[in-house]
Design an enzyme around this catalytic site. Sequence first.
Site, PDB file in Angstrom:
ATOM      1  CG  PHE A  12      -1.751  -1.245   1.365  1.00 55.56           C
ATOM      2  CD1 PHE A  12      -2.489  -1.766   0.307  1.00 55.56           C
ATOM      3  CD2 PHE A  12      -1.750  -1.934   2.566  1.00 55.56           C
ATOM      4  CE1 PHE A  12      -3.205  -2.944   0.447  1.00 55.56           C
ATOM      5  CE2 PHE A  12      -2.456  -3.115   2.710  1.00 55.56           C
ATOM      6  CZ  PHE A  12      -3.187  -3.620   1.655  1.00 55.56           C
ATOM      7  CG  ASN A  34      -6.156 -11.428 -14.921  1.00 59.71           C
ATOM      8  OD1 ASN A  34      -7.320 -11.466 -14.512  1.00 59.71           O
ATOM      9  ND2 ASN A  34      -5.337 -12.459 -14.821  1.00 59.71           N
ATOM     10  N   GLY A  60      -3.889   1.701 -15.407  1.00 56.13           N
ATOM     11  CA  GLY A  60      -3.628   1.377 -14.001  1.00 56.13           C
ATOM     12  C   GLY A  60      -4.876   1.393 -13.149  1.00 56.13           C
ATOM     13  N   GLY A  69      -4.616   0.270  -9.528  1.00 51.73           N
ATOM     14  CA  GLY A  69      -4.263  -0.048  -8.142  1.00 51.73           C
ATOM     15  C   GLY A  69      -4.868   0.869  -7.108  1.00 51.73           C
ATOM     16  CD  GLU A  70      -1.814   4.375  -5.874  1.00 54.39           C
ATOM     17  OE1 GLU A  70      -1.540   5.010  -4.870  1.00 54.39           O
ATOM     18  OE2 GLU A  70      -1.131   4.409  -6.914  1.00 54.39           O
TER      19      GLU A  70
HETATM   20 MO1  MOS Z   1       1.137   3.229  -3.893  1.00 53.49          MO
HETATM   21  S1  MOS Z   1       0.722   4.500  -2.338  1.00 53.49           S
HETATM   22  O1  MOS Z   1       1.895   4.322  -4.932  1.00 53.49           O
HETATM   23  O2  MOS Z   1       2.164   2.030  -3.288  1.00 53.49           O
END
Ligand code: MOS
Length: 752
Positions: free
Chosen positions: A250, A643, A714, A716-717
Site C-alpha cells: 500500500f 486481467n 492502471g 491499483g489506487e
Molecule cells: Mo502506492 S501508495 O503508490 O504504493
Amino acid sequence: MSESPPTSPMPHIRHGSNIGQPLTRRDGILKVTGAARYAADNHPNGLAYAVLALSSIARGRVAFLDVQAAKSHPGVVEVITPANRPALAEDPDAKTNPFMFKLDLLQSDRVRYANQPIAVVVAETLEAATEGAALLAPKYEVEDPIVALDAGESFVPPSVGVGNPSEIYKGDVAKKLAAAANRLDVTYETPPQYHNPMEPHAIVAAWDGDMLSIDTPSQALAMAQGRLAGLFGISPDNIHIRSPFLGGGFGSKGFISGPQVLGVIAARMVGRPVKLVLRREQMFGPVGHRAPTRQTIRMGTDAQGKLTAIAHHTRTQSSTFDDFFEPASDASHTLYASPAISTSHDAVRVDTGTPLFMRAPGEATGSIALESAIDEMANACGMDPLTFRLANYADVEPISGKPFSSKALRECYTRGAERFGWAGRPLRTGQMRDRDGLLVGWGMGTATFPALMFQANAKATLRRDGQGMMEIGAHDMGQGAWTALAQIAADALALDMEAIAFRSGTSDLPDAGIAGGSAHTATAGMAIHNAGAAVIAALADLATSDAKSPLFGAGNGGVIARGGCLYARNDESRNESFADILSRAGRDEISAQGQSAADPSAQETYAMHSHGAVFAEVKVDPDLGQIRTTRVVGAFAAGRIINPRMVESQLLGGMIWGVSFALHEQAHMDRRSGRIINANLGEYYIPVNADVPSVEAITVEEVDSHVNALGIKGVGEIGITGTAGAIANAVWHATGIRVRKFPITLDQLITG
Ligand code: MOS
C-alpha cells in the site's frame, strides 16, 4: 555528423491470446497451501533474531538504557544503541532526491516521534531478544510533544506529494465566488491512517564479506538496493534482494524503511544472518502513514448550477525532520469544469514519524472532501447529484486545459447508475426506510487517479526448444502483477503462457521501477512488451536474411509472429517456427532488452487519468446512529484491462478501503504523550465481511492510444477514491445530517 541507426519496420506481433484473459493468480496455489515463502519464513543457518526497542515518548532524548541488564540476559548476543552502532557511509538524514525517506538508524539519542527505534537487541532466540529489549527500560528527558494540526506554526510547503507545486491557480476565484448565484464554504477533516499490510515489514539479512544478501518485501527493488548501497558504502551489485512475495504494501514498502536497514546493521555487527520482524504495534511510526488533513472547499455556481469557482485548500502535517506532504487539494485539478480553480496547501511540522505515500496519496483524502462538497453544492442548487456532475463534466482537464488521452467517465456514470438503480432516488433526505425502520440513503462519488508511468527494463529470451523467458525485477504485493505481467510477456513473445518462464522479484533482474502510483502494469508491462518486440525483431532478422529460410527476403516488417512461429505477411504458407530458426542458425537462444518510459510529448499534450463512478447505499439506525454500508457499485474506466479477475480484485479492495475511510479507520493520537493509543488491529478498525455485504466493480471499455502502446492506465489506487465520499453522501441522504469529520461515527449522528 553521426548517422542515426536505420529504422527498419518491426515484425507485427499478434497480441490478444493472453492479454485480457481472467486467469487466476499464478502464485495462488503456493499462497493458499502455505508453500509461498515470505521474507520472515527464511531461516538460514546460524540465524540470530533482532528485536527493536522503540521510544515510548514522542519528543526528547534517551537519557539512559540499561544495556548491562539486556546483555546479561541469557541468549542475548548484542545490544546496538547510538553509542556503539557502526558508522555508515551516508548520513541517514541526508536526502538527495524527493524519492528518499529519512531514516532513524540510531544516529543520535534524540527522539522525534513515538515508536522511533532507539536500540536493537540481537539474541539466539526471538524470546531472548524480546526480553532483552524489555530489559533496556529506557529513561528519557521528556519534552512536550507537538502533535495536533493546529499545534505548530503553519507554512506553505515547497512542494506536495513527490514534487507537485503546492499552489496552483487558474482564473479569479474570489471574483467568481462573489458573483456566484449559489455558494458553499465548508471544511472537512480526515484522520491519520497507517498502512498496516497483513505482512509487517520484515527482513532476513546475511553478510558475506562485502556481499549482502537479503530477503525482504519491497515495492521497489532497485531503489532499495541503491539506498542500501549508499548507506553501507558498497556497490549495488554486491546486494542481492529477494522479494518473491509480499503480504501487501500500500505504499509502505516503496522505500526501504529504517527497521529493515537496522536488520542489515545488526547482521553486520554480529557477523551472522539476522532476522528482524516488526510487531504490529511497531508498524505505527517508523514505516510511514497517511497524514491527517483539514480541507476547506469553497465553490460557486451560476443560476443554472454550472460551477464558476472551486477553491480547495488543505492543511496537513509532516514530521519535524522530513518532507512528505499529502497532496489532497490536487484532486480538484481533474474532475469538474470551472473557469476559476485554486488549489493550495499549508502544513505544520509535528512530532510524528514521517508520512508517506499511502494508497492514492492525495486523491484518497482529497476526493473525500471534493465529492462531499460536490454533493452539498448539488443540494444547494436543488439538483440531483448525478445531474449536477454531468452538468459540470470536464471535457478537457480543468486546471491545464489539456484534452484527456481518453475519458469514459460518462459511461461509468451511466453504467454504474443503471446497475445501482440510481434513477429512483428521491431528491430530499430521509425519504427511504427499509422494512425494519432503518433510514436508507443513496450517495455517489466520482473516482479519479492519474495514469502514470515510470522507467523500467526487461530482458526477453527465445530458446531453441521453443520456450521463451521474460526477466524483470517486478513486484507482486498480492495485486497479481506476476500474473498480469506474465500475460503481457506471453503475448509479447507470441507464445502461450505455458511456453514461457517469467522470472521476477529479485534485484539481479532488470529494474522494473516502483510498484506504486498505480503504474506498475503499464511501466513493467511496456518494458516487457518492448523486450518481446526486440527479440522477435532479432529473430526475424535471422530468418529473413537466411536464404535457407522460407521467410528469406520477406523483410523484417514483412512477417507476423504468432503462436511460436513467424509467418510471411502476404503468404502465410511461408512460415517457420522460432525453434527452427534458432536451430538452423546454430543458436541456443536469442535475447534482447526492452525499456519503457513515459512519452514526454504525449504527456505534454494530454491529461492522463483513470476515472470511475461509485454509488453507495447505507442504512442508518434512526435511534442509535449505527451505520451499515449495504451496497456499493463502482464502474471504472482504466484503459486496457490485462486481467479482468485481478482488476476486479484491485477495485473491490480499493472500494472496501473506501468504506473503511468513510466509517472505520483512524489512528488516535494521545495529545499529551504523542503516542498512538490504538496501535493494534483490535482497535484500529478496518471493515470485516459483515461491514461490506455487497460490493461490485464493473469495468467500462476504454481505448487509449496515447498513454502507452498497450493502452494501460492502471487500477491499483482508483478504487479507494470516490467511495468514501459516496458513503458520506449516502449517510446525509439517509439522515439529513452532513458529517464532515471522517470517519463518520454514530455519535456524530445522534448528538444533534
Ligand atoms: Mo502506492 S501508495 O503508490 O504504493
